[in-house]
Design a protein around this motif. Structure first.
Motif, PDB file in Angstrom:
ATOM      1  N   UNK A 177       0.861  -1.182   0.000  1.00 46.67           N
ATOM      2  CA  UNK A 177       0.000   0.000   0.000  1.00 46.67           C
ATOM      3  C   UNK A 177       0.898   1.232   0.000  1.00 46.67           C
ATOM      4  N   UNK A 178       0.693   2.116  -0.954  1.00 46.58           N
ATOM      5  CA  UNK A 178       1.541   3.299  -1.095  1.00 46.58           C
ATOM      6  C   UNK A 178       0.689   4.541  -0.838  1.00 46.58           C
ATOM      7  N   UNK A 179       1.144   5.372   0.072  1.00 45.88           N
ATOM      8  CA  UNK A 179       0.443   6.614   0.408  1.00 45.88           C
ATOM      9  C   UNK A 179       1.304   7.782  -0.045  1.00 45.88           C
ATOM     10  N   UNK A 180       0.733   8.635  -0.873  1.00 44.84           N
ATOM     11  CA  UNK A 180       1.427   9.831  -1.365  1.00 44.84           C
ATOM     12  C   UNK A 180       1.225  10.973  -0.365  1.00 44.84           C
ATOM     13  N   UNK A 181       2.328  11.491   0.152  1.00 45.67           N
ATOM     14  CA  UNK A 181       2.259  12.574   1.144  1.00 45.67           C
ATOM     15  C   UNK A 181       1.995  13.932   0.504  1.00 45.67           C
ATOM     16  N   UNK A 182       2.086  14.016  -0.816  1.00 44.13           N
ATOM     17  CA  UNK A 182       1.823  15.267  -1.529  1.00 44.13           C
ATOM     18  C   UNK A 182       2.636  16.435  -0.934  1.00 44.13           C
ATOM     19  N   UNK A 183       3.897  16.149  -0.656  1.00 48.86           N
ATOM     20  CA  UNK A 183       4.798  17.203  -0.199  1.00 48.86           C
ATOM     21  C   UNK A 183       4.734  17.514   1.273  1.00 48.86           C
TER      22      UNK A 183
END
Length: 478
Positions: free
Chosen positions: A50-56
Motif C-alpha cells: 500500500x503506497x500513500x502519497x504525502x503530496x509534499x
C-alpha cells in the motif's frame, strides 16, 4: 528482498536525529520500519504494498504524552463538562442544563472550570445551590486540585464549621467559619469518597473516548500519571489490563501507580503485585506516582519562602485569603520518609514520577533521587519530576547530575489570568522569573519530556510546542 506492507512517498520524513535531517520516504512491514529514503523505499515496494502519497507534506513519528490523565478526561467528556467555558454565568447555565437533561442522575459530576472565573479562584455553594439544590454536586476544577460542591454534598459528607482541615488539604470557609463550598487538595476527598464509582463499562468507554481524542492529535503513546484511587478517581488498572488483553488499547501506555501518601513502605508488596499483573500487550505499570505538593494558584505548592500577599508585600489590603500570609504551601510527604521510599522503590526497579510544583518540593524530590543514587548506585530507573513551575536556580544543574528527567507541561508557561492574577502576585518578581525554566534546564543538560496533563489543559502537542518556544498561547497577541 523483504517487501513493504505500507510505504509513504512524495513528501518529507523527519528522521529525528541531531542534524534534523529529512528523507524522501519510509517503508513499513509488520509494524516495523524496513527502509528509509526514496531509493530504499522504491526497492522495498512489491505488488501488494500500500503506497500513500504525502503530496509534499511532512511525516513525523507519533507523539508521546509523558503526563496525562486519559480516563479522567474521558469520564468528564461524558458528564457535566465545563472545560471549554470560561465565565461563572456560563458554568451555572451548563450545570443547570446538564441537571435538567439528567433528572435521574444521583450526583452531578464532571468538572473543568477555571479558577479565574471567580473572585480569588473560589466559587461558592450558594451560587450553585440555586441551580442544583436537591442533589449532591461535585465538580473538580480544571487543575483537579480542588472541587466545587453544593450544600447537599457538604451535608452528605458531614462537613460543618467544626470539621477540621485534613493534613493534606483545606476547607475554604467564610468569616463565620462555615464551609463555602470550595475544597482544596485532600479536603476534596471528604466529598469524593461519597461520589458513586463509575462502572466497568463506563471506565472502558472513557478510555476509548480519550484514546480516540489523543490519536486525533497524533499521540500514539502516553504515560497515565495516576493509576489508582488518588485524586478522588476510580482505579483504572483493570480497565487498562482489559483493553490491552482485548486489543482495544491501540497506544503504548505506561501506568504510574498511585502512591498512597498517608501510607509508607507497607504498600510496596501490593504495588509490586500490581506491576506484575499489568504486563499485558501494549500496557506496562512499572512507575510509581508520588504527589509531593499542590498548585500555586491555591497556595498549596510547597515553596522555600512564604507566599506574599496580592501586592507583593504584607498587609496591602487587597482582601487576600487569610491562609496566604506566612504560609509556604504544603508538603504532603515528610522529606526524610521520602528519601527512604524512593531509595527502596529504586532498589526494586520502579521508576518514580514526582508531582513537584513548588521550589521546596522540587528540591526535596531531587534530594530523594540523590539518596537513591547514593544507596543503590546508578540504576536504569529514569526518575522524573513533573510540572516544575518554580525551580530554584541552584537546583537546575542537579537534574543532569542525578539523571532526573524534567517532565514539563508547556501550555502552562504563558500569561493568562490564572497565572497573572492568582499566582504571580503571590510569588513576587524574583520567584516569578524562576517559573518554567525549560531553556535553563536544557542548557544545563537535563533531559526534557513533554506532557499535556490533559484534561487540565489541551492534549494538543502542537499547541504545547508553540507555547514552549514562544511563551504565548496559540492565537494570542505577542
Amino acid at each position: 528482498m523483504i517487501q513493504a506492507d505500507l510505504a509513504f512517498v512524495g513528501g518529507h520524513v523527519h528522521i529525528g536525529d541531531a542534524a534534523r535531517s529529512r528523507a524522501g520516504g519510509v517503508a513499513v512491514r509488520a509494524g516495523r520500519i524496513i527502509a528509509v529514503g526514496e531509493d530504499a523505499v522504491r526497492g522495498a515496494l512489491g505488488p501488494h504494498s500500500e503506497v500513500i502519497d504525502l503530496h509534499g507534506r511532512l511525516l513525523i513519528a507519533g507523539f508521546q504524552d509523558a503526563h496525562v490523565h486519559p480516563i479522567q478526561g474521558g469520564l468528564e467528556m461524558a458528564a457535566c463538562d465545563l472545560s471549554d467555558a470560561y465565565t461563572a454565568d456560563e458554568y451555572l447555565r451548563r450545570i443547570r442544563t446538564y441537571a435538567d437533561a439528567n433528572p435521574t442522575a444521583e450526583w452531578i459530576t464532571g468538572g473543568g472550570w477555571a479558577m479565574e472565573a471567580f473572585p480569588g479562584g473560589l466559587p461558592t455553594r450558594r451560587a450553585v445551590d440555586a441551580v442544583v439544590p436537591d442533589r449532591p454536586l461535585y465538580l473538580p476544577n480544571r487543575d483537579h486540585h480542588g472541587a466545587w460542591v453544593n450544600s447537599r454534598a457538604l451535608e452528605l459528607a458531614g462537613i460543618t464549621a467544626e470539621t477540621p482541615d485534613p493534613p493534606d488539604g483545606r476547607i475554604e470557609r467564610d468569616e463565620y467559619g462555615q464551609p463555602t463550598g470550595m475544597l482544596q487538595e485532600g479536603a476534596a476527598d471528604l466529598v469524593a469518597r461519597f461520589v458513586p464509582r463509575p462502572t466497568r463499562e463506563q471506565l472502558r468507554e472513557a478510555l476509548l473516548r480519550a484514546q480516540a481524542l489523543l490519536h486525533s492529535y497524533g499521540i500514539t503513546a502516553w504515560q497515565d500519571a495516576a493509576v489508582g484511587t488518588g485524586l478522588g478517581q476510580a482505579d483504572a488498572l483493570g480497565t487498562y489490563r482489559d483493553a490491552a488483553a482485548s486489543g482495544e488499547l491501540t497506544a503504548r501506555v505506561r501506568g504510574a501507580l498511585w502512591w498512597r501518601r498517608g501510607h509508607g513502605l507497607e504498600q510496596l508488596d501490593e504495588l509490586r503485585d500490581r506491576r506484575a499483573s499489568a504486563d499485558i500487550g501494549r500496557f506496562r505499570a512499572a512507575t510509581i506516582k508520588i504527589m509531593l505538593d499542590g498548585v500555586a494558584e491555591n497556595h498549596t505548592a510547597a515553596m522555600l519562602a512564604p507566599y506574599l500577599d496580592g501586592c507583593g508585600a504584607p498587609g496591602c489590603g487587597h482582601g487576600d485569603p487569610a491562609h496566604v500570609l506566612g504560609t509556604s504551601g504544603m508538603s504532603f510527604i515528610d522529606p526524610e520518609a521520602l528519601n527512604a521510599y524512593v531509595t527502596e522503590l529504586d532498589r526494586v526497579g520502579f521508576q518514580v514520577h514526582f508531582h513537584a510544583l513548588g521550589d521546596r518540593d522540587v528540591r526535596e524530590a531531587l534530594n530523594a533521587v540523590a539518596a537513591a543514587r547514593t544507596a543503590n548506585g546508578w540504576s536504569a530507573q529514569r526518575h522524573h519530576l513533573a510540572h516544575l513551575q518554580v525551580v530554584h536556580p541552584e537546583d537546575i544543574p542537579r537534574f543532569r547530575m542525578l539523571g532526573a528527567g524534567a517532565n514539563i507541561q508547556p501550555l502552562w508557561a504563558a500569561h493568562e489570568p490564572q497565572l497573572d492574577e492568582l499566582t504571580i502576585p503571590y510569588l513576587g518578581a524574583e520567584r516569578a522569573a524562576w517559573q518554567y525554566p525549560f531553556g535553563a534546564l536544557l542548557r544545563a543538560g537535563a533531559t526534557l519530556v513533554g506532557g499535556s496533563d490533559w484534561p487540565v489543559t489541551s492534549a494538543d502537542p502542537v499547541a504545547g510546542i508553540h507555547v514552549a518556544v514562544n511563551r504565548i498561547l496559540p492565537g494570542a497577541d505577542a
